[in-house]
Design a protein around this motif. Structure first.
Motif, PDB file in Angstrom:
ATOM      1  N   PRO A   1     -21.701 -29.688   3.580  1.00  0.00           N
ATOM      2  CA  PRO A   1     -20.098 -30.060   4.488  1.00  0.00           C
ATOM      3  C   PRO A   1     -19.179 -31.058   4.271  1.00  0.00           C
ATOM      4  O   PRO A   1     -19.862 -31.723   3.170  1.00  0.00           O
ATOM      5  N   ALA A   2     -18.520 -31.166   4.507  1.00  0.00           N
ATOM      6  CA  ALA A   2     -17.168 -31.778   3.981  1.00  0.00           C
ATOM      7  C   ALA A   2     -17.450 -33.200   3.666  1.00  0.00           C
ATOM      8  O   ALA A   2     -16.674 -33.395   2.365  1.00  0.00           O
ATOM      9  N   ARG A   3     -18.146 -33.995   3.703  1.00  0.00           N
ATOM     10  CA  ARG A   3     -17.820 -35.757   2.980  1.00  0.00           C
ATOM     11  C   ARG A   3     -19.344 -34.980   2.141  1.00  0.00           C
ATOM     12  O   ARG A   3     -18.539 -35.819   1.504  1.00  0.00           O
ATOM     13  N   LEU A   4     -20.289 -34.340   2.290  1.00  0.00           N
ATOM     14  CA  LEU A   4     -20.938 -34.450   0.589  1.00  0.00           C
ATOM     15  C   LEU A   4     -20.333 -33.666   0.020  1.00  0.00           C
ATOM     16  O   LEU A   4     -20.038 -33.718  -1.000  1.00  0.00           O
TER      17      LEU A   4
ATOM     18  N   ALA B   1     -15.042 -25.250 -15.860  1.00  0.00           N
ATOM     19  CA  ALA B   1     -15.736 -23.955 -15.136  1.00  0.00           C
ATOM     20  C   ALA B   1     -16.045 -24.578 -13.968  1.00  0.00           C
ATOM     21  O   ALA B   1     -15.942 -23.016 -13.257  1.00  0.00           O
ATOM     22  N   ILE B   2     -16.776 -24.828 -14.003  1.00  0.00           N
ATOM     23  CA  ILE B   2     -17.335 -25.295 -12.461  1.00  0.00           C
ATOM     24  C   ILE B   2     -16.409 -25.074 -10.767  1.00  0.00           C
ATOM     25  O   ILE B   2     -16.784 -24.541  -9.826  1.00  0.00           O
ATOM     26  N   GLY B   3     -15.907 -25.855 -11.246  1.00  0.00           N
ATOM     27  CA  GLY B   3     -14.715 -25.754 -10.725  1.00  0.00           C
ATOM     28  C   GLY B   3     -13.660 -24.893 -10.407  1.00  0.00           C
ATOM     29  O   GLY B   3     -13.456 -24.362  -8.975  1.00  0.00           O
ATOM     30  N   GLU B   4     -13.400 -24.433 -11.833  1.00  0.00           N
ATOM     31  CA  GLU B   4     -12.645 -22.909 -11.604  1.00  0.00           C
ATOM     32  C   GLU B   4     -13.078 -21.994 -10.338  1.00  0.00           C
ATOM     33  O   GLU B   4     -12.822 -20.701  -9.874  1.00  0.00           O
ATOM     34  N   ARG B   5     -14.398 -21.355 -11.028  1.00  0.00           N
ATOM     35  CA  ARG B   5     -15.119 -20.767 -10.232  1.00  0.00           C
ATOM     36  C   ARG B   5     -15.700 -20.635  -9.101  1.00  0.00           C
ATOM     37  O   ARG B   5     -15.450 -20.296  -7.720  1.00  0.00           O
ATOM     38  N   LEU B   6     -15.659 -22.041  -8.467  1.00  0.00           N
ATOM     39  CA  LEU B   6     -15.836 -22.807  -6.964  1.00  0.00           C
ATOM     40  C   LEU B   6     -14.557 -23.248  -6.200  1.00  0.00           C
ATOM     41  O   LEU B   6     -14.546 -22.225  -4.432  1.00  0.00           O
ATOM     42  N   ARG B   7     -13.928 -22.811  -6.470  1.00  0.00           N
ATOM     43  CA  ARG B   7     -12.490 -23.187  -6.190  1.00  0.00           C
ATOM     44  C   ARG B   7     -12.252 -24.058  -5.722  1.00  0.00           C
ATOM     45  O   ARG B   7     -11.522 -23.734  -4.227  1.00  0.00           O
ATOM     46  N   VAL B   8     -13.012 -25.040  -5.081  1.00  0.00           N
ATOM     47  CA  VAL B   8     -13.234 -26.288  -3.628  1.00  0.00           C
ATOM     48  C   VAL B   8     -12.055 -27.220  -3.738  1.00  0.00           C
ATOM     49  O   VAL B   8     -11.531 -27.520  -4.845  1.00  0.00           O
TER      50      VAL B   8
END
Length: 228
Positions: free
Chosen positions: A165-168, A192-199
């Protein structure tokens, strides 16, 4: 500041001051972020400064349930006077984002119970409560990581970030970036995690501000650190 010579301000005095500062246009803007108050924060801080540190006043203002009053309560409180159970109850009642953020940042972080609460909230089934645990964990990642399982944190982020959920999600994303910024050995994996998930990759970021997209956030802060 006194309501009269030598007389401390009451919660009613403070709430009356805040009501006089209410700006309907500001309330409209704040409501877009689920913050139900219309008081300019600079003016609100001035009210708190005039009241001075007054824990009894803080307790009364918190009990009012008024959002602006609770923000003043946080600023005039003495964090070390709250018990762990009291802070837990306050956090669970703090559903307004600004109140939640200030409570964690200005009170819980300064409490002798911070680690107990961080551990209890981190895996709470309520995602808003859990977000407080993750924000406090980010603070430890940056300042006192000994004893934390940093690879394990990245495992949890990798597994749950995208669907949180958004805040979490915001709190977990901050933890991801904090690991990448402060721990060079884990930086490639965090990126790499950030690039894969693209959140938050497309999160609107004002000019001059750093994107919350973790790979960009990490790279920018590390660049600044290197530049001195």
């Amino acid at each position: 500041m006194a309501a009269g010579a030598g007389t401390p301000l009451s919660a009613q005095d403070v709430l009356a001051q805040l009501a006089a500062l209410e700006n309907p246009r500001m309330r409209e803007v704040n409501l877009r972020h689920d913050d139900d108050h219309g008081v300019n924060l600079t003016q609100l801080r001035a009210v708190a400064k005039a009241a001075g540190r007054d824990h009894a006043l803080a307790v009364d203002l918190w009990g009012s349930g008024d959002t602006a009053g609770r923000l003043v309560a946080i600023l005039v409180a003495r964090p070390r006077l709250y018990g762990a159970a009291e802070l837990d109850a306050m956090l669970r009642d703090a559903r307004v984002p600004k109140v939640h953020d200030w409570l964690v940042g200005y009170v819980v972080k300064k409490s002798p119970h911070v680690e107990e609460l961080r551990s209890a909230w981190f895996a709470d089934p309520d995602p808003v409560v859990a977000s407080a645990g993750w924000f406090l964990t980010s603070d430890r990642v940056a300042k006192a990581p000994d004893g934390l399982d940093l690879p394990g944190l990245l495992d949890l982020v990798e597994k749950h970030l995208q669907d949180a959920p958004a805040r979490l999600q915001w709190a977990m994303n901050e933890c991801l970036a904090t690991v990448g910024i402060h721990h060079p050995d884990l930086r490639p994996r965090a990126i790499a995690i950030g690039e894969r998930l693209r959140v938050l990759e497309d999160y609107p970021t004002p000019p001059g501000c750093t994107s919350p997209y973790a790979p960009v956030w990490i790279a920018e802060v590390v660049r600044r650190q290197a530049a001195g």
